[in-house]
Design a protein around this motif. Structure first.
Motif, PDB file in Angstrom:
ATOM      1  N   GLY A 153     -12.224  14.863  26.634  1.00 50.23           N
ATOM      2  CA  GLY A 153     -11.874  16.261  26.387  1.00 50.23           C
ATOM      3  C   GLY A 153     -12.150  16.673  24.952  1.00 50.23           C
ATOM      4  O   GLY A 153     -12.643  17.782  24.695  1.00 50.23           O
ATOM      5  N   ILE A 154     -11.861  15.776  24.012  1.00 52.21           N
ATOM      6  CA  ILE A 154     -12.131  16.072  22.603  1.00 52.21           C
ATOM      7  C   ILE A 154     -13.632  16.184  22.364  1.00 52.21           C
ATOM      8  O   ILE A 154     -14.100  17.049  21.604  1.00 52.21           O
ATOM      9  N   ALA A 155     -14.420  15.316  23.015  1.00 56.18           N
ATOM     10  CA  ALA A 155     -15.876  15.389  22.880  1.00 56.18           C
ATOM     11  C   ALA A 155     -16.407  16.721  23.391  1.00 56.18           C
ATOM     12  O   ALA A 155     -17.308  17.322  22.794  1.00 56.18           O
ATOM     13  N   VAL A 156     -15.827  17.218  24.474  1.00 54.01           N
ATOM     14  CA  VAL A 156     -16.219  18.526  25.004  1.00 54.01           C
ATOM     15  C   VAL A 156     -15.893  19.624  24.000  1.00 54.01           C
ATOM     16  O   VAL A 156     -16.692  20.549  23.771  1.00 54.01           O
ATOM     17  N   LEU A 157     -14.724  19.513  23.363  1.00 52.60           N
ATOM     18  CA  LEU A 157     -14.346  20.503  22.352  1.00 52.60           C
ATOM     19  C   LEU A 157     -15.309  20.470  21.167  1.00 52.60           C
ATOM     20  O   LEU A 157     -15.640  21.521  20.600  1.00 52.60           O
ATOM     21  N   VAL A 158     -15.765  19.281  20.797  1.00 58.53           N
ATOM     22  CA  VAL A 158     -16.718  19.161  19.691  1.00 58.53           C
ATOM     23  C   VAL A 158     -18.032  19.853  20.042  1.00 58.53           C
ATOM     24  O   VAL A 158     -18.626  20.574  19.222  1.00 58.53           O
ATOM     25  N   VAL A 159     -18.490  19.662  21.281  1.00 63.26           N
ATOM     26  CA  VAL A 159     -19.723  20.318  21.717  1.00 63.26           C
ATOM     27  C   VAL A 159     -19.559  21.837  21.706  1.00 63.26           C
ATOM     28  O   VAL A 159     -20.448  22.571  21.222  1.00 63.26           O
ATOM     29  N   LEU A 160     -18.426  22.311  22.201  1.00 61.57           N
ATOM     30  CA  LEU A 160     -18.173  23.750  22.192  1.00 61.57           C
ATOM     31  C   LEU A 160     -18.097  24.289  20.763  1.00 61.57           C
ATOM     32  O   LEU A 160     -18.582  25.382  20.473  1.00 61.57           O
ATOM     33  N   GLY A 161     -17.486  23.488  19.866  1.00 65.71           N
ATOM     34  CA  GLY A 161     -17.424  23.894  18.466  1.00 65.71           C
ATOM     35  C   GLY A 161     -18.801  23.959  17.836  1.00 65.71           C
ATOM     36  O   GLY A 161     -19.092  24.855  17.031  1.00 65.71           O
ATOM     37  N   GLY A 162     -19.673  23.017  18.209  1.00 65.11           N
ATOM     38  CA  GLY A 162     -21.043  23.052  17.707  1.00 65.11           C
ATOM     39  C   GLY A 162     -21.800  24.275  18.188  1.00 65.11           C
ATOM     40  O   GLY A 162     -22.561  24.888  17.427  1.00 65.11           O
ATOM     41  N   MET A 163     -21.592  24.646  19.447  1.00 67.80           N
ATOM     42  CA  MET A 163     -22.241  25.843  19.980  1.00 67.80           C
ATOM     43  C   MET A 163     -21.743  27.093  19.264  1.00 67.80           C
ATOM     44  O   MET A 163     -22.525  28.000  18.950  1.00 67.80           O
ATOM     45  N   PHE A 164     -20.442  27.129  18.989  1.00 69.06           N
ATOM     46  CA  PHE A 164     -19.883  28.276  18.263  1.00 69.06           C
ATOM     47  C   PHE A 164     -20.468  28.361  16.861  1.00 69.06           C
ATOM     48  O   PHE A 164     -20.834  29.447  16.385  1.00 69.06           O
ATOM     49  N   ALA A 165     -20.568  27.196  16.174  1.00 73.51           N
ATOM     50  CA  ALA A 165     -21.130  27.176  14.820  1.00 73.51           C
ATOM     51  C   ALA A 165     -22.595  27.593  14.833  1.00 73.51           C
ATOM     52  O   ALA A 165     -23.058  28.301  13.930  1.00 73.51           O
ATOM     53  N   TYR A 166     -23.326  27.181  15.851  1.00 76.07           N
ATOM     54  CA  TYR A 166     -24.742  27.536  15.944  1.00 76.07           C
ATOM     55  C   TYR A 166     -24.927  29.047  16.086  1.00 76.07           C
ATOM     56  O   TYR A 166     -25.846  29.639  15.500  1.00 76.07           O
ATOM     57  N   ASN A 167     -24.038  29.662  16.848  1.00 76.58           N
ATOM     58  CA  ASN A 167     -24.147  31.108  17.100  1.00 76.58           C
ATOM     59  C   ASN A 167     -23.574  31.960  15.975  1.00 76.58           C
ATOM     60  O   ASN A 167     -23.845  33.169  15.917  1.00 76.58           O
ATOM     61  N   ASN A 168     -22.792  31.368  15.087  1.00 81.47           N
ATOM     62  CA  ASN A 168     -22.105  32.175  14.076  1.00 81.47           C
ATOM     63  C   ASN A 168     -22.403  31.737  12.643  1.00 81.47           C
ATOM     64  O   ASN A 168     -21.899  32.362  11.710  1.00 81.47           O
ATOM     65  N   SER A 169     -23.178  30.674  12.459  1.00 83.47           N
ATOM     66  CA  SER A 169     -23.502  30.207  11.108  1.00 83.47           C
ATOM     67  C   SER A 169     -25.012  30.104  10.966  1.00 83.47           C
ATOM     68  O   SER A 169     -25.653  29.269  11.632  1.00 83.47           O
ATOM     69  N   GLU A 170     -25.577  30.944  10.121  1.00 83.88           N
ATOM     70  CA  GLU A 170     -27.023  30.903   9.887  1.00 83.88           C
ATOM     71  C   GLU A 170     -27.441  29.573   9.280  1.00 83.88           C
ATOM     72  O   GLU A 170     -28.496  29.023   9.609  1.00 83.88           O
ATOM     73  N   HIS A 171     -26.599  29.031   8.385  1.00 81.56           N
ATOM     74  CA  HIS A 171     -26.878  27.752   7.738  1.00 81.56           C
ATOM     75  C   HIS A 171     -26.984  26.636   8.782  1.00 81.56           C
ATOM     76  O   HIS A 171     -27.933  25.843   8.791  1.00 81.56           O
ATOM     77  N   PHE A 172     -26.021  26.587   9.710  1.00 82.19           N
ATOM     78  CA  PHE A 172     -25.999  25.553  10.735  1.00 82.19           C
ATOM     79  C   PHE A 172     -27.167  25.728  11.711  1.00 82.19           C
ATOM     80  O   PHE A 172     -27.833  24.766  12.087  1.00 82.19           O
ATOM     81  N   ALA A 173     -27.405  26.973  12.122  1.00 81.26           N
ATOM     82  CA  ALA A 173     -28.482  27.252  13.083  1.00 81.26           C
ATOM     83  C   ALA A 173     -29.841  26.890  12.501  1.00 81.26           C
ATOM     84  O   ALA A 173     -30.715  26.366  13.213  1.00 81.26           O
TER      85      ALA A 173
END
Length: 395
Positions: free
Chosen positions: A204-224
């Motif tokens: 479950g925590i791994a799933v949350l990490v993946v979701l957090g990465g997707m959120f960062a990709y969509n909201n952080s130009e630096h990360f994307a």
């Protein structure tokens, strides 16, 4: 008169500190750390002159600075390795509190040095990166909480550690420093697993990490931008990744020769994040494999010694320190060969950097202290003994 009748009692003197330290320390790990530092100085002679020339310093200015901070790191490492697990825990808690306060104040008092991420405090003669010092303290505090949760009527340490890691990851993501955030999260996950976390919770925590990465990709130009550059099959030869890839290719098995490499003149971070590219170009695959071997032996050997540790705190904390040490090296080298997206992360004891060297000395000193040989049976004997006691009571 009493002494004349009964004789004098022999004085029970304990073993001196340094002989006991040398007898119980993991000597091979200590030697390999010194070898890594020596390799770092050797590569510094190759990688630092271009940067020194650019900034108007003597050719080996940064080598001397690396030697200075490295000497401090080694002194700190040895000093910490002498400590008992109790003293390591106290040092870790105090260090964590100080580093966490410094991390929280970065948006107000920190600087980015023009790199787009506020991660440092400028002291004029040097800079300090709080996240580097936060890592060993975080491991110690988290291990203490998890170990305490295993005691009868103990606190909910695992839940508290989860709240703590989320808070730290949030602060690091705000800088942004997704590399250190991922490293902190990885270390917590390993310790949580060793402390007995259910596998479904980890999934479950791994799933949350993946979701957090997707959120960062969509909201952080630096990360994307970092992720897009990693996924792009074509490498721009004028980027850091392009220079590093070409240097590794040119180095071959035995390198182009000492001082003959060209990547150090093109890469602005050749002495820090991409130091392995300098090693590959000038000394070839042979030196790169030697460096990988050193990190692998240090990590695996530490984990092997911790398997026999009966103290839950020492076992959990040591595992976290060893795994974070190894995974940081893997990330640094993985970025250079394009196995991972670009991350601003140093190669422990090899890359240039005052904060990373001194903080690395603290972390490895704690690891050496926790893996020292102590009078105890293996952990299996502990459970066997408890089982026999239970059987005796049932009779």
């Amino acid at each position: 008169m009493t002494e004349m009748v009964y004789g004098t009692l022999p004085r029970q003197g304990g073993e001196p500190v340094l002989p006991r330290w040398w007898r119980t320390i993991d000597k091979l790990t200590l030697i390999f750390i010194l070898v890594l530092f020596g390799i770092g100085l050797l590569l510094g002679f190759a990688a630092s002159p271009p940067l020194a020339e650019k900034n108007g310093f003597e050719p080996f200015h940064y080598v001397f600075r690396q030697g200075f901070f490295g000497s401090i790191a080694l002194i700190v490492m040895v000093s910490v390795s002498v400590m008992s697990p109790l003293m390591v825990r106290r040092l870790g808690v105090l260090g964590f509190v100080a580093a966490f306060i410094a991390l929280a104040l970065l948006p107000v008092l920190g600087t980015d040095f023009g790199k787009g991420a506020t991660r440092w405090y400028s002291l004029g003669f040097a800079s300090v990166q709080p996240s580097e010092f936060l890592k060993p303290g975080f491991v110690i505090v988290t291990a203490w909480l998890m170990a305490a949760s295993q005691e009868i009527n103990g606190p909910p340490g695992k839940i508290m550690s989860f709240s703590l890691v989320l808070t730290i990851v949030l602060f690091l993501a705000m800088q942004p420093d997704f590399g250190q955030a991922a490293l902190i999260l990885f270390g917590w996950g390993v310790m949580y697993f060793v402390a007995g976390a259910p596998i479904f919770l980890l999934i479950g925590i791994a799933v949350l990490v993946v979701l957090g990465g997707m959120f960062a990709y969509n909201n952080s130009e630096h990360f994307a931008r970092r992720i897009d550059g990693f996924l792009n099959p074509d490498i721009d030869p004028t980027t850091q990744m392009g220079y590093a890839t070409n240097a590794i290719r040119e180095g071959g098995y035995f390198g182009v020769g000492v001082g003959e490499g060209q990547v150090k003149w093109s890469l602005p971070d050749a002495h820090t994040d991409f130091i392995i590219a300098v090693a590959a170009e000038e000394y070839g695959l042979v030196l790169v494999l030697a460096i990988i071997f050193l990190f692998l032996v240090i990590t695996v050997r530490s984990l092997y010694r911790l398997m026999r540790e009966r103290d839950p705190f020492a076992r959990i904390a040591g595992t976290g320190l060893a795994c974070m040490f190894g995974i940081q090296a893997f990330i640094n080298m993985g970025v250079a060969v394009r196995l991972l997206p670009a991350k601003g992360m140093t190669l422990p004891f090899v890359s240039y950097g005052g904060s990373s060297l001194v903080a690395g000395g603290i972390a490895v000193g704690m690891l050496l202290a926790l893996t020292r040989t102590r009078p105890q049976g293996v952990i299996g004997d502990h459970f066997i003994g408890r089982g026999r006691g239970t059987l005796g009571q049932n009779k």
